[in-house]
Write an enzyme that holds these catalytic residues in place. Structure first.
Site, mmCIF file in Angstrom:
data_model
loop_
_atom_site.group_PDB
_atom_site.id
_atom_site.type_symbol
_atom_site.label_atom_id
_atom_site.label_comp_id
_atom_site.label_asym_id
_atom_site.label_seq_id
_atom_site.Cartn_x
_atom_site.Cartn_y
_atom_site.Cartn_z
ATOM 1 N N LYS A 79 -9.653 -2.791 -3.321
ATOM 2 C CA LYS A 79 -8.878 -3.839 -3.845
ATOM 3 C C LYS A 79 -8.086 -4.411 -2.639
ATOM 4 O O LYS A 79 -8.251 -3.931 -1.300
ATOM 5 C CB LYS A 79 -8.043 -3.258 -4.771
ATOM 6 C CG LYS A 79 -7.033 -2.014 -4.130
ATOM 7 C CD LYS A 79 -5.993 -1.747 -5.143
ATOM 8 C CE LYS A 79 -5.033 -0.679 -4.523
ATOM 9 N NZ LYS A 79 -3.929 -0.144 -5.468
ATOM 10 N N ARG A 138 3.815 2.617 -15.227
ATOM 11 C CA ARG A 138 3.407 1.392 -14.957
ATOM 12 C C ARG A 138 2.389 1.009 -16.184
ATOM 13 O O ARG A 138 2.856 1.035 -17.398
ATOM 14 C CB ARG A 138 2.715 1.208 -13.807
ATOM 15 C CG ARG A 138 3.709 1.318 -12.289
ATOM 16 C CD ARG A 138 3.165 1.099 -11.347
ATOM 17 N NE ARG A 138 1.432 1.588 -11.064
ATOM 18 C CZ ARG A 138 0.884 1.498 -9.864
ATOM 19 N NH1 ARG A 138 1.348 1.081 -8.911
ATOM 20 N NH2 ARG A 138 -0.287 1.941 -9.976
ATOM 21 N N TYR A 165 13.570 -14.101 21.349
ATOM 22 C CA TYR A 165 14.557 -14.712 20.052
ATOM 23 C C TYR A 165 15.476 -13.876 20.054
ATOM 24 O O TYR A 165 15.572 -12.382 20.024
ATOM 25 C CB TYR A 165 13.920 -15.098 19.000
ATOM 26 C CG TYR A 165 12.995 -16.233 18.883
ATOM 27 C CD1 TYR A 165 13.233 -17.582 19.171
ATOM 28 C CD2 TYR A 165 11.594 -16.065 18.515
ATOM 29 C CE1 TYR A 165 12.410 -18.612 19.062
ATOM 30 C CE2 TYR A 165 10.793 -17.111 18.335
ATOM 31 C CZ TYR A 165 11.146 -18.378 18.573
ATOM 32 O OH TYR A 165 10.342 -19.442 18.723
ATOM 33 N N MET A 223 6.495 -15.106 16.147
ATOM 34 C CA MET A 223 5.086 -15.362 15.384
ATOM 35 C C MET A 223 3.984 -15.061 15.914
ATOM 36 O O MET A 223 2.875 -14.915 15.249
ATOM 37 C CB MET A 223 5.346 -16.824 14.696
ATOM 38 C CG MET A 223 4.255 -17.039 13.316
ATOM 39 S SD MET A 223 4.331 -18.656 12.968
ATOM 40 C CE MET A 223 5.826 -18.687 11.760
#
Length: 381
Positions: free
Chosen positions: A45, A143, A272, A320
């Site tokens: 998955k 769940r 930053y 980023m």
């Protein structure tokens, strides 16, 4: 996500995830050794936990897995479109529409309500192909699954008796298998085992499965007929420690390179927010990889990179598209040097578990978080 199969296909080395398919096959062999006669279901998955679902599924099957598992109908369809024809289990919640998609892909599905059984029977009647169902008991995960043991038994009988359905499995999922000090694992196992005896007495061919990777390593008493292993097939430790003692080899490594080296004076800041200030004259390397690639912002001033076989601290805020690394003085490292953020180089290594510990999370999230703009380079002998 770009998928490449040879280094020659890599056009931009700024961020590359290398995936060793031989390691995945070997990890599956190690798990099969623990399981003995029980079958291994490889969970692929979330795009194979960030490694690539199709390629890892094939490697897992070569290593002895006999089933594959995903969570969504779309994941099942994608595997079928890639020619994977082994037994395939969709473990997640399905709407009426996505149940139809999963069954059309010849995947087994999980049920725990009467309405789900009826709808599956209707689809099977339309297609003329029996639907393979696994009844799920919630033994404490809280769940999916029914918490009512009587309802679980009723559903198994209902599915087995229906001429359009087949009772393929009976299952549960552990909440604390990875916590060695938790007695709740044993309680869940007791709750499940009580019903397994009753289900098997009526339906001996029903496949019973409960164990995840941690469960396989924790107790042979939860192996039953099959185990659903995810994290361990990728060579990551289910207990978020070192996978080596379990005979597992990490399959994924994350690479970048030194794009620039800057001379920094004492008192200069980098990145930053000016979150790091040099306490001496030093050199700072810039690696063109960042949180846009899945190398998390929270690793600034906390993690390390390996360059030319040596570990160096990542300093300043992870942006980023770039991270900065304190090389100290006289490192001899210049632009173009290879850098490793997850994996090994020389005699050093950085594990996904190490990054997870710094972030206060788990290794699953580290590899799943590597973004789609990072190409996966697959290697196998």
């Amino acid at each position: 996500m770009a998928t490449v199969t040879s280094a020659a296909e890599v056009t931009d080395p700024r961020a590359i995830a290398r995936v060793d398919l031989d390691a995945i096959s070997q990890n599956c062999r190690a798990l099969k050794d623990l399981l003995g006669d029980a079958e291994l279901c490889a969970v692929v998955k979330a795009d194979g936990y960030g490694h690539g679902a199709t390629e890892c599924a094939r490697a897992a099957l070569l290593g002895g897995a006999s089933w594959l598992a995903v969570v969504t109908a779309a994941e099942a369809v994608a595997l079928r479109e890639q020619g994977l024809e082994r037994r395939l289990l969709v473990m997640g919640a399905l709407t009426d529409a996505t149940m139809a998609q999963a069954l059309a892909a010849d995947a087994d599905i999980v049920v725990w309500r009467e309405q789900q059984v009826e709808y599956a029977a209707g689809i099977a009647a339309q297609t003329g192909r029996a639907a393979q169902l696994h009844v799920k008991l919630d033994t404490g995960m809280g769940r999916l699954g029914t918490r009512d043991p009587d309802q679980a038994l009723t559903l198994t009988d209902r599915v087995a008796a229906h001429d359009k359905l087949e009772l393929a499995g009976f299952m549960t999922h552990f909440a604390t298998a990875d916590a060695s000090d938790s007695g709740f694992f044993d309680e869940q196992l007791r709750r499940f085992a009580r019903l397994v005896e009753q289900v098997k007495s009526k339906h001996p061919d029903c496949l019973v499965h409960a164990a995840n990777s941690a469960g396989v390593m924790r107790s042979s008493g939860c192996h039953f007929d099959m185990a659903r292993c995810g994290i361990a097939i990728y060579g990551l430790d289910p207990m978020n420690a070192d996978p080596t003692p379990h005979g597992l080899t990490p399959a994924l490594s994350l690479h970048s390179y030194v794009a620039d080296v800057k001379a920094i004076e004492a008192g200069d800041t980098v990145g930053y927010g000016r979150k790091w200030s040099a306490d001496r004259k030093t050199d700072v390397a810039v690696l063109p990889i960042g949180y846009g690639d899945g190398f998390r912002r929270g690793l600034g001033n906390r993690s390390q990179a390996i360059i030319e076989g040596r570990r160096f601290p990542i300093v300043g805020t992870v942006s980023m598209d770039n991270v900065t690394v304190d090389l100290g003085t006289d490192s001899g490292i210049g632009p173009g040097a290879a850098a490793v953020l997850i994996g090994a180089q020389g005699g050093e290594r950085v594990l996904a578990e190490e990054l997870a510990a710094e972030l206060g999370t788990i290794n699953y999230e580290v590899t799943c978080g590597i973004s789609q703009r990072v190409p996966r380079l697959y290697t196998a002998t």
